[in-house]
Design a protein around this motif. Structure first.
Motif, PDB file in Angstrom:
ATOM      1  N   ALA A 125       0.783  -1.220   0.000  1.00 51.48           N
ATOM      2  CA  ALA A 125       0.000   0.000   0.000  1.00 51.48           C
ATOM      3  C   ALA A 125       0.813   1.267   0.000  1.00 51.48           C
ATOM      4  CB  ALA A 125      -0.939   0.008   1.211  1.00 51.48           C
ATOM      5  N   PHE A 126       2.146   1.203   0.059  1.00 56.08           N
ATOM      6  CA  PHE A 126       2.913   2.445   0.003  1.00 56.08           C
ATOM      7  C   PHE A 126       4.027   2.423  -1.018  1.00 56.08           C
ATOM      8  CE2 PHE A 126       5.122  -0.187   3.010  1.00 56.08           C
ATOM      9  CZ  PHE A 126       6.446   0.007   2.689  1.00 56.08           C
ATOM     10  N   ILE A 127       4.283   1.300  -1.639  1.00 56.19           N
ATOM     11  CA  ILE A 127       5.405   1.182  -2.572  1.00 56.19           C
ATOM     12  C   ILE A 127       5.316   2.190  -3.701  1.00 56.19           C
ATOM     13  CG2 ILE A 127       6.282  -0.325  -4.398  1.00 56.19           C
ATOM     14  CD1 ILE A 127       7.428  -0.890  -1.732  1.00 56.19           C
ATOM     15  N   VAL A 128       4.114   2.426  -4.213  1.00 58.44           N
ATOM     16  CA  VAL A 128       3.971   3.250  -5.404  1.00 58.44           C
ATOM     17  C   VAL A 128       4.395   4.690  -5.202  1.00 58.44           C
ATOM     18  CG1 VAL A 128       2.138   1.837  -6.337  1.00 58.44           C
ATOM     19  CG2 VAL A 128       1.573   3.705  -4.813  1.00 58.44           C
ATOM     20  N   LEU A 129       4.588   5.124  -3.996  1.00 59.30           N
ATOM     21  CA  LEU A 129       4.948   6.515  -3.758  1.00 59.30           C
ATOM     22  C   LEU A 129       6.286   6.891  -4.380  1.00 59.30           C
ATOM     23  CD1 LEU A 129       3.785   6.935  -0.085  1.00 59.30           C
ATOM     24  CD2 LEU A 129       2.705   7.831  -2.131  1.00 59.30           C
ATOM     25  N   VAL A 130       7.145   5.887  -4.622  1.00 56.12           N
ATOM     26  CA  VAL A 130       8.424   6.196  -5.246  1.00 56.12           C
ATOM     27  C   VAL A 130       8.521   5.613  -6.644  1.00 56.12           C
ATOM     28  CG1 VAL A 130       9.670   6.395  -3.093  1.00 56.12           C
ATOM     29  CG2 VAL A 130       9.507   4.181  -4.211  1.00 56.12           C
ATOM     30  N   ALA A 131       7.441   5.162  -7.204  1.00 55.95           N
ATOM     31  CA  ALA A 131       7.464   4.516  -8.516  1.00 55.95           C
ATOM     32  C   ALA A 131       7.374   5.539  -9.636  1.00 55.95           C
ATOM     33  CB  ALA A 131       6.331   3.506  -8.618  1.00 55.95           C
ATOM     34  N   THR A 282      -9.045  -3.367  -4.775  1.00 59.65           N
ATOM     35  CA  THR A 282      -8.649  -2.131  -5.459  1.00 59.65           C
ATOM     36  C   THR A 282      -7.216  -2.185  -5.985  1.00 59.65           C
ATOM     37  OG1 THR A 282      -8.054  -1.150  -3.317  1.00 59.65           O
ATOM     38  CG2 THR A 282     -10.268  -0.718  -4.147  1.00 59.65           C
ATOM     39  N   LEU A 283      -6.328  -2.812  -5.230  1.00 55.96           N
ATOM     40  CA  LEU A 283      -4.922  -2.881  -5.664  1.00 55.96           C
ATOM     41  C   LEU A 283      -4.760  -3.762  -6.897  1.00 55.96           C
ATOM     42  CD1 LEU A 283      -3.058  -3.149  -2.249  1.00 55.96           C
ATOM     43  CD2 LEU A 283      -2.969  -1.241  -3.837  1.00 55.96           C
ATOM     44  N   THR A 284      -5.411  -4.918  -6.903  1.00 61.58           N
ATOM     45  CA  THR A 284      -5.276  -5.812  -8.054  1.00 61.58           C
ATOM     46  C   THR A 284      -5.935  -5.226  -9.294  1.00 61.58           C
ATOM     47  OG1 THR A 284      -7.242  -7.031  -7.301  1.00 61.58           O
ATOM     48  CG2 THR A 284      -5.073  -7.905  -6.676  1.00 61.58           C
ATOM     49  N   THR A 285      -7.004  -4.486  -9.102  1.00 65.23           N
ATOM     50  CA  THR A 285      -7.647  -3.833 -10.240  1.00 65.23           C
ATOM     51  C   THR A 285      -6.754  -2.737 -10.805  1.00 65.23           C
ATOM     52  OG1 THR A 285      -9.855  -4.304  -9.345  1.00 65.23           O
ATOM     53  CG2 THR A 285      -9.695  -2.547 -10.992  1.00 65.23           C
ATOM     54  N   ALA A 286      -6.059  -2.036  -9.916  1.00 66.67           N
ATOM     55  CA  ALA A 286      -5.193  -0.931 -10.353  1.00 66.67           C
ATOM     56  C   ALA A 286      -4.057  -1.403 -11.248  1.00 66.67           C
ATOM     57  CB  ALA A 286      -4.635  -0.196  -9.134  1.00 66.67           C
ATOM     58  N   ASP A 356       6.021  -3.197 -17.178  1.00 65.63           N
ATOM     59  CA  ASP A 356       4.677  -2.897 -17.656  1.00 65.63           C
ATOM     60  C   ASP A 356       3.951  -1.945 -16.708  1.00 65.63           C
ATOM     61  OD1 ASP A 356       2.334  -3.352 -19.399  1.00 65.63           O
ATOM     62  OD2 ASP A 356       1.516  -4.367 -17.637  1.00 65.63           O
ATOM     63  N   THR A 357       4.204  -2.111 -15.406  1.00 63.26           N
ATOM     64  CA  THR A 357       3.584  -1.227 -14.416  1.00 63.26           C
ATOM     65  C   THR A 357       4.367   0.065 -14.250  1.00 63.26           C
ATOM     66  OG1 THR A 357       2.660  -3.112 -13.198  1.00 63.26           O
ATOM     67  CG2 THR A 357       2.852  -1.026 -12.004  1.00 63.26           C
ATOM     68  N   LEU A 358       5.698  -0.046 -14.147  1.00 65.29           N
ATOM     69  CA  LEU A 358       6.525   1.121 -13.843  1.00 65.29           C
ATOM     70  C   LEU A 358       6.571   2.136 -14.976  1.00 65.29           C
ATOM     71  CD1 LEU A 358       9.542  -0.555 -12.030  1.00 65.29           C
ATOM     72  CD2 LEU A 358       7.566   0.560 -11.026  1.00 65.29           C
ATOM     73  N   THR A 359       6.277   1.716 -16.218  1.00 70.11           N
ATOM     74  CA  THR A 359       6.324   2.652 -17.338  1.00 70.11           C
ATOM     75  C   THR A 359       4.944   3.127 -17.762  1.00 70.11           C
ATOM     76  OG1 THR A 359       6.306   0.805 -18.927  1.00 70.11           O
ATOM     77  CG2 THR A 359       8.461   1.664 -18.237  1.00 70.11           C
ATOM     78  N   THR A 362      -0.716   5.773 -16.215  1.00 72.70           N
ATOM     79  CA  THR A 362      -2.096   5.507 -15.799  1.00 72.70           C
ATOM     80  C   THR A 362      -2.134   4.486 -14.675  1.00 72.70           C
ATOM     81  OG1 THR A 362      -2.903   5.974 -18.019  1.00 72.70           O
ATOM     82  CG2 THR A 362      -4.359   4.732 -16.574  1.00 72.70           C
ATOM     83  N   LYS A 363      -1.380   3.402 -14.802  1.00 76.66           N
ATOM     84  CA  LYS A 363      -1.366   2.376 -13.763  1.00 76.66           C
ATOM     85  C   LYS A 363      -0.766   2.909 -12.474  1.00 76.66           C
ATOM     86  CE  LYS A 363      -1.207  -1.819 -16.604  1.00 76.66           C
ATOM     87  NZ  LYS A 363      -0.409  -3.020 -16.948  1.00 76.66           N
ATOM     88  N   LEU A 364       0.296   3.704 -12.596  1.00 75.86           N
ATOM     89  CA  LEU A 364       0.946   4.225 -11.401  1.00 75.86           C
ATOM     90  C   LEU A 364       0.009   5.129 -10.607  1.00 75.86           C
ATOM     91  CD1 LEU A 364       4.523   5.015 -12.742  1.00 75.86           C
ATOM     92  CD2 LEU A 364       3.888   3.251 -11.100  1.00 75.86           C
ATOM     93  N   VAL A 365      -0.708   5.978 -11.304  1.00 70.80           N
ATOM     94  CA  VAL A 365      -1.637   6.875 -10.611  1.00 70.80           C
ATOM     95  C   VAL A 365      -2.770   6.080  -9.971  1.00 70.80           C
ATOM     96  CG1 VAL A 365      -3.301   8.734 -10.931  1.00 70.80           C
ATOM     97  CG2 VAL A 365      -1.064   8.885 -11.997  1.00 70.80           C
ATOM     98  N   LYS A 366      -3.335   5.116 -10.703  1.00 67.45           N
ATOM     99  CA  LYS A 366      -4.403   4.285 -10.138  1.00 67.45           C
ATOM    100  C   LYS A 366      -3.905   3.522  -8.917  1.00 67.45           C
ATOM    101  CE  LYS A 366      -7.070   3.402 -14.377  1.00 67.45           C
ATOM    102  NZ  LYS A 366      -7.486   2.343 -15.344  1.00 67.45           N
ATOM    103  N   LEU A 367      -2.700   2.989  -9.022  1.00 63.32           N
ATOM    104  CA  LEU A 367      -2.137   2.216  -7.923  1.00 63.32           C
ATOM    105  C   LEU A 367      -1.859   3.102  -6.713  1.00 63.32           C
ATOM    106  CD1 LEU A 367      -1.218  -0.573  -7.098  1.00 63.32           C
ATOM    107  CD2 LEU A 367       0.995  -0.125  -8.136  1.00 63.32           C
ATOM    108  N   ALA A 368      -1.348   4.297  -6.965  1.00 63.68           N
ATOM    109  CA  ALA A 368      -1.076   5.221  -5.862  1.00 63.68           C
ATOM    110  C   ALA A 368      -2.358   5.593  -5.132  1.00 63.68           C
ATOM    111  CB  ALA A 368      -0.390   6.475  -6.400  1.00 63.68           C
ATOM    112  N   GLU A 369      -3.401   5.884  -5.874  1.00 60.43           N
ATOM    113  CA  GLU A 369      -4.673   6.255  -5.261  1.00 60.43           C
ATOM    114  C   GLU A 369      -5.258   5.088  -4.470  1.00 60.43           C
ATOM    115  OE1 GLU A 369      -6.071   9.120  -5.093  1.00 60.43           O
ATOM    116  OE2 GLU A 369      -4.968  10.294  -6.564  1.00 60.43           O
ATOM    117  N   ALA A 370      -5.297   3.901  -5.105  1.00 60.01           N
ATOM    118  CA  ALA A 370      -5.886   2.735  -4.449  1.00 60.01           C
ATOM    119  C   ALA A 370      -5.101   2.341  -3.211  1.00 60.01           C
ATOM    120  CB  ALA A 370      -5.951   1.566  -5.427  1.00 60.01           C
ATOM    121  N   ALA A 371      -3.776   2.377  -3.328  1.00 57.34           N
ATOM    122  CA  ALA A 371      -2.927   1.925  -2.228  1.00 57.34           C
ATOM    123  C   ALA A 371      -3.043   2.824  -1.009  1.00 57.34           C
ATOM    124  CB  ALA A 371      -1.482   1.863  -2.702  1.00 57.34           C
ATOM    125  N   THR A 372      -2.917   4.119  -1.219  1.00 59.89           N
ATOM    126  CA  THR A 372      -2.930   5.029  -0.070  1.00 59.89           C
ATOM    127  C   THR A 372      -4.307   5.099   0.592  1.00 59.89           C
ATOM    128  OG1 THR A 372      -3.225   6.866  -1.626  1.00 59.89           O
ATOM    129  CG2 THR A 372      -0.998   6.440  -0.832  1.00 59.89           C
TER     130      THR A 372
END
Length: 594
Positions: A125-131, A282-286, A356-359, A362-372
């Motif tokens: 739930a917090f990894i994406v903050l630096v992705a 939410t995380l898996t959907t992101a 695929d996720t790190l580049t 759209t996925k990064l923003v969705k993941l950041a929102e869902a995770a936090t």
């Protein structure tokens, strides 16, 4: 700004604010300006001038309305008495997308820089903050999504980047979000349904994710909690109950779960991260699903999980069913479900760290929102700067050195009908000791230290030569900074397993020492070399000096266990240690549930 303009600026999808920086070849988040810009670059038309209004003039008195001489030249209009050649067509230059506008993104370029490997260890739930998510304002927005809990002295007051750390990851059975009515207990405050103690090594070479069964019998200590009005209240402890009751029951918060882990394992959690059922969905959907594998087709009526044999992609409701089912795998118990959850978590980590996720902005923003939004943490790490620091430290750990295992347990001997478990008396303490002493469960490379280079000559001189038989070694053992009871445990190991029968416990040393040392007289060098081999002592740890006389009047060496002592029977120079015969896996392995 008119109403239409405000609507466009205020409703911009954050994913559409990513633009390519031509200098770095990376996408960056650029926030919308205070006013909208024209989506189509080109010449501007002058606004109608009111009758009698003076003309605005620019440099050298040129009229802004007609552009002056320079303006006529740019538009291809000749000044009086001059002939203007026709304009040349210019090759169109690529234009940067206008911030805040939806449009076609330029082709992604592969960065020549180092690819970041992000890993959660369960703390997804917090990894994406630096992705790659840029922009201070947006990060502050993410910080606002995170819920914090004051756990007082149950954890650490701050996060330290230069130390080993333990984060308690808690998955609760609390119902939040639409469609979760079928999970958990109605009205539950959220019990500790899934718990993982994540230990990250000081040198970041490895990490251990230790699952704690919810049916493990433990003693829950008294714990101080912070009430909604800010006052403090102590929730009385209880003995011999299921671990999952350490959260939710009687108002117990995550701090109570942290204290219970310390009581049961001797390992101090520094911080906690908690999420409920909705987080998995939410995380898996992101990330557009997580790959799972089952050896046999699954059709579980209770969890509604239906999968064909082999590999499948699950997300949302199906992903939650996968980690929740108890009837599709093994003997339908909680321990088998833990194994499946560990496999799922490893797959989620690999998906999150994939290119695929790190580049994908759209996925990064969705993941950041869902995770936090899914995350609750203790106050000391509830700010964006600290969360980024934690993530940056975690991404240093190679996935091949992230070990998943479960607390070794046996059936509760006090029960006739087996429903709960207790720690295995031999294996569990060794696992706890290894984590406390920062020892990896996988083989890791150790960097050669400068001090070790300087000691090379001393090592060669002191370790090479004749060695006595272990039965000839006479030594007394002192505790000079190791955990309480270490001298006796090491003595038992020396006598029963190493063959050093002429050894004795001499109690505590006069003062604590950082490093374990062995002091011996010159005529005891052969004995010292034998003991050094058994203990994994370096030449620097061997201190030529004097012997002492034991109760029988015989000369005896002195072994002082320092703060670097790693546990009874564990060599001090060990890169890793052979674990008990326990099922374990690493985050880089693909496995099929059975």
């Amino acid at each position: 700004m008119d109403a239409q303009g405000r609507g466009r600026a205020d409703n911009v999808d954050p994913a559409d604010q990513w633009v390519l920086n031509p200098r770095t070849g990376e996408y960056e988040l650029r926030l919308s300006p205070s006013a909208p810009e024209s989506p189509v670059p080109g010449p501007r038309r002058a606004a109608p001038r009111a009758t009698g209004a003076p003309r605005a003039t620019g440099a050298k008195g040129a009229s802004a309305a007609d552009g002056g001489t320079a303006g006529r030249a740019r538009r291809g209009t000749a000044a009086p008495g001059r002939e203007v050649p026709p304009q040349r067509r210019r090759r169109p230059t690529p234009e940067e997308p206008v911030p805040g506008r939806r449009g076609r993104r330029p082709e992604k370029k592969k960065s020549k820089g180092k690819k970041a490997l992000l890993w959660a260890g369960g703390s997804t739930a917090f990894i994406v903050l630096v992705a790659g998510v840029g922009g201070y304002v947006y990060l502050k927005h993410l910080e606002g999504n995170v819920t914090t809990t004051d756990v007082g002295t149950a954890g650490s007051s701050s996060f330290k980047k230069d130390e080993a750390f333990n984060i308690l990851i808690i998955g609760t059975d609390k119902r939040t979000g639409a469609g979760n009515e079928g999970y958990g207990d109605t009205g539950s405050a959220g019990h500790a349904d899934t718990t993982i103690l994540l230990h990250v090594a000081k040198d970041r070479s490895n990490a251990t994710a230790l699952s704690i069964p919810r049916d493990l019998i433990v003693d829950i200590p008294d714990c101080e909690t912070t009430q909604e009005d800010g006052t403090k209240a102590v929730v009385p402890g209880t003995q011999g109950v299921r671990f999952n009751r350490s959260l939710g029951e009687s108002g117990r918060d995550a701090g109570c779960t942290m204290r219970t882990v310390k009581e049961a394992t001797g390992i101090q959690p520094n911080h906690f991260m908690m999420a409920d059922f909705n987080a998995v969905k939410t995380l898996t959907t992101a990330v557009d699903g997580v790959e799972v594998c089952v050896e046999k087709a699954v059709d579980d009526k209770k969890s509604k999980l239906k999968l064909p044999a082999g590999e499948s992609m699950v997300e949302g409701e199906q992903a939650l069913a996968f980690v929740r089912t108890r009837h599709a795998f093994g003997n339908e118990g909680d321990l088998d479900r833990i194994k499946v959850q560990q496999q799922f978590l490893g797959s989620l980590m690999r998906k999150m760290s994939s290119s695929d996720t790190l580049t994908s902005p759209t996925k990064l923003v969705k993941l950041a929102e869902a995770a936090t939004k899914a995350l609750t943490v203790d106050k000391p790490i509830g700010n964006v700067g600290t969360l980024k620091d934690i993530a940056l430290e975690l991404k240093k750990v190679p996935t091949k050195n992230i070990t998943f295992l479960t607390v070794p347990v046996i059936d509760n001997p006090a029960e006739k009908v087996k429903a709960t478990v207790v720690p295995a008396p031999s294996e569990a303490p060794q696992v706890f000791d290894m984590i406390r002493n920062d020892i990896s469960f996988t083989e890791v490379e150790q960097k050669e230290k400068e001090q070790e280079k300087k000691e090379a000559a001393a090592v060669a001189a002191r370790l090479e030569g004749e060695k006595s038989d272990p039965s000839e070694v006479r030594v007394r053992v002192l505790n000079g900074g190791a955990p309480s009871g270490s001298a006796q445990l090491e003595l038992q190991y020396l006598q029963t397993e190493a063959g050093v029968s002429k050894s004795e416990n001499a109690g505590n040393a006069p003062a604590e020492v950082a490093k374990t040392t062995l002091e011996y007289a010159p005529d005891q060098a052969a004995q010292a070399r034998a003991l050094a081999e058994i203990l994994g002592l370096s030449g620097a740890a061997m201190k030529p000096g004097e012997s002492v006389t034991n109760a029988q009047g015989l000369p005896t060496m002195t072994l002082t266990l320092g703060k670097d002592f790693k546990g009874a029977g564990v060599k001090l120079n060990a890169k890793s240690i052979a674990t008990p015969d326990l099922p374990k896996s690493t985050a880089d392995q693909k496995q099929c549930a059975s």
